[in-house]
Design a protein around this motif. Structure first.
Motif, short mmCIF file in Angstrom:
data_model
loop_
_atom_site.label_atom_id
_atom_site.label_comp_id
_atom_site.label_asym_id
_atom_site.label_seq_id
_atom_site.Cartn_x
_atom_site.Cartn_y
_atom_site.Cartn_z
N UNK A 147 0.83 -1.21 0.00
CA UNK A 147 0.00 0.00 0.00
C UNK A 147 0.87 1.26 0.00
N UNK A 148 1.94 1.25 0.79
CA UNK A 148 2.83 2.41 0.86
C UNK A 148 3.46 2.70 -0.50
N UNK A 149 3.97 1.63 -1.14
CA UNK A 149 4.62 1.81 -2.44
C UNK A 149 3.62 2.27 -3.49
N UNK A 150 2.43 1.66 -3.50
CA UNK A 150 1.41 2.03 -4.49
C UNK A 150 1.00 3.49 -4.34
N UNK A 151 0.82 3.93 -3.11
CA UNK A 151 0.40 5.33 -2.87
C UNK A 151 1.44 6.30 -3.43
N UNK A 152 2.72 6.03 -3.18
CA UNK A 152 3.77 6.90 -3.67
C UNK A 152 3.85 6.87 -5.20
N UNK A 153 3.68 5.67 -5.76
CA UNK A 153 3.75 5.53 -7.21
C UNK A 153 2.59 6.22 -7.91
N UNK A 154 1.40 6.10 -7.32
CA UNK A 154 0.23 6.77 -7.89
C UNK A 154 0.43 8.28 -7.91
N UNK A 155 0.98 8.81 -6.81
CA UNK A 155 1.24 10.25 -6.73
C UNK A 155 2.30 10.67 -7.75
N UNK A 156 3.19 9.73 -8.10
CA UNK A 156 4.25 10.03 -9.07
C UNK A 156 3.78 9.84 -10.51
N UNK A 157 2.51 9.44 -10.70
CA UNK A 157 1.96 9.29 -12.04
C UNK A 157 2.33 8.01 -12.74
N UNK A 158 2.76 6.98 -11.98
CA UNK A 158 3.15 5.70 -12.57
C UNK A 158 1.92 4.80 -12.76
N UNK A 159 2.06 3.78 -13.60
CA UNK A 159 1.00 2.80 -13.83
C UNK A 159 1.19 1.62 -12.89
N UNK A 170 -7.49 -6.23 2.49
CA UNK A 170 -6.79 -5.04 2.02
C UNK A 170 -7.48 -3.77 2.53
N UNK A 171 -6.70 -2.75 2.84
CA UNK A 171 -7.33 -1.46 3.21
C UNK A 171 -8.06 -0.88 2.01
N UNK A 172 -9.22 -0.27 2.24
CA UNK A 172 -10.02 0.26 1.13
C UNK A 172 -9.24 1.27 0.30
N UNK A 173 -8.39 2.05 0.95
CA UNK A 173 -7.64 3.09 0.22
C UNK A 173 -6.76 2.49 -0.87
N UNK A 174 -6.28 1.26 -0.67
CA UNK A 174 -5.36 0.64 -1.63
C UNK A 174 -5.99 0.52 -3.01
N UNK A 175 -7.29 0.21 -3.09
CA UNK A 175 -7.93 -0.01 -4.38
C UNK A 175 -7.83 1.24 -5.26
N UNK A 176 -7.81 2.41 -4.65
CA UNK A 176 -7.74 3.64 -5.41
C UNK A 176 -6.39 3.89 -6.04
N UNK A 177 -5.37 3.11 -5.68
CA UNK A 177 -4.05 3.26 -6.25
C UNK A 177 -3.83 2.34 -7.45
N UNK A 178 -4.81 1.49 -7.76
CA UNK A 178 -4.64 0.42 -8.75
C UNK A 178 -5.20 0.82 -10.11
N UNK A 179 -4.34 0.79 -11.12
CA UNK A 179 -4.80 1.03 -12.49
C UNK A 179 -5.40 -0.24 -13.10
N UNK A 180 -4.72 -1.37 -12.91
CA UNK A 180 -5.19 -2.65 -13.43
C UNK A 180 -5.12 -3.69 -12.31
N UNK A 181 -6.24 -4.37 -12.07
CA UNK A 181 -6.30 -5.44 -11.08
C UNK A 181 -6.61 -6.74 -11.82
N UNK A 182 -5.86 -7.81 -11.52
CA UNK A 182 -5.96 -9.03 -12.31
C UNK A 182 -6.35 -10.24 -11.44
N UNK A 183 -7.53 -10.25 -10.85
CA UNK A 183 -7.94 -11.36 -9.99
C UNK A 183 -8.34 -12.59 -10.80
N UNK A 184 -8.23 -13.77 -10.17
CA UNK A 184 -8.81 -14.96 -10.79
C UNK A 184 -10.24 -15.12 -10.29
N UNK A 185 -10.86 -16.25 -10.62
CA UNK A 185 -12.28 -16.45 -10.30
C UNK A 185 -12.56 -16.39 -8.80
#
Length: 268
Positions: A147-159, A170-185
């Motif tokens: 979550x920490x890494x994703x938050x920083x990366x999102x702020x930096x404009x990374x994918x 997972x903390x709810x805030x984490x989902x907002x940092x995700x551009x692509x989520x690849x779950x299985x069934x």
């Protein structure tokens, strides 16, 4: 092509072939045994290296022989290991895997050094990470670090791409940092809190994740291929015909191929 950074786990896989999975309290004799380099992070990085991607890795191994061997393995497969550290006094992560004749598997993981990847490690490797454009995560390292890494990366404009496995709280805030989520069934139902039939409820379940902040869902559906879901748009992508031998790492190969496609500019 855009460069890719994988942040995640590095395990040694101990794989036993069995005629069937044991019942509780039962002992079976293996029909074969092999040791592999594994862990979702390492698998995805190596697959990207074999595809010819410009790929780097951030993670931890132990200060044992397995850790040294794994770093050599990554380098031999085209992965930049500047961000991989050997944690003093820790064992390299280990996965114990049973595989049956149909290629199905059961897995138990001992995290080892993977569990010691901290936000301070992200800070230490930040400049190195910033040389990449796409970032691929899994959940075999501490969720707080992810979550920490994703938050920083999102702020930096990374994918940011998240392979949300193994399914974890997972903390709810984490989902907002995700551009692509690849779950299985199984994972898409877990995260969306839905337990109905997969095909009938896929769009509804994905809608829950999209409302939490995920931009795009790429749902893995085994032999049926995958579903691309963004907003109200749902597209089915058929799978290539194949005869499965061992499904261990199949999802990791999928994620590597998807990230490679995005890096090459040919993704969705």
């Amino acid at each position: 092509m855009k460069s890719i950074c994988v942040i995640g786990s590095l395990n040694i896989d101990l794989v036993a072939a069995v005629e069937r999975f044991p019942l509780p309290g039962e002992t079976l004799t293996s029909v074969g045994y092999t040791t592999f380099f594994g862990g979702k992070g390492g698998n995805q990085a190596v697959a990207l290296g074999k595809l010819g991607a410009n790929v780097r890795m951030v993670g931890k191994v132990g200060d044992d022989i397995h850790g040294s061997d794994y770093i050599r393995h990554l380098r031999m497969n085209g992965v930049d290991t500047t961000g991989v550290r050997q944690e003093q006094g820790a064992a390299t992560g280990t996965a114990m895997i049973l595989v049956d004749p149909q290629g199905e598997n059961q897995i138990i993981i001992s995290p080892g050094a993977n569990g010691l990847l901290r936000p301070t490690d992200i800070d230490e490797h930040w400049d190195y990470m910033m040389e990449a454009e796409l970032f691929l995560f899994q959940l075999e390292v501490p969720v707080g670090t992810v979550a920490y890494a994703m938050k920083r990366l999102k702020a930096a404009g990374k994918t940011v791409i998240l392979d949300p496995a193994p399914a974890s709280q997972l903390p709810d805030a984490l989902f907002g940092y995700v551009d692509y989520m690849t779950p299985n069934e199984t994972e898409i139902r877990y995260y969306a809190g839905r337990h109905q039939a997969y095909k009938l409820q896929l769009k509804e379940a994905a809608g829950v994740l999209l409302r939490k902040g995920v931009d795009t869902i790429v749902a893995k559906a085994g032999s049926e291929g995958a579903y691309y879901i963004r907003g109200i748009d749902l597209q089915h992508i058929a799978a290539f015909p194949s005869d499965p031998v061992d499904t261990t790492g199949a999802g990791d190969c999928f994620n590597a191929g998807f990230a490679y496609s995005l890096a090459a500019g040919s993704g969705p």
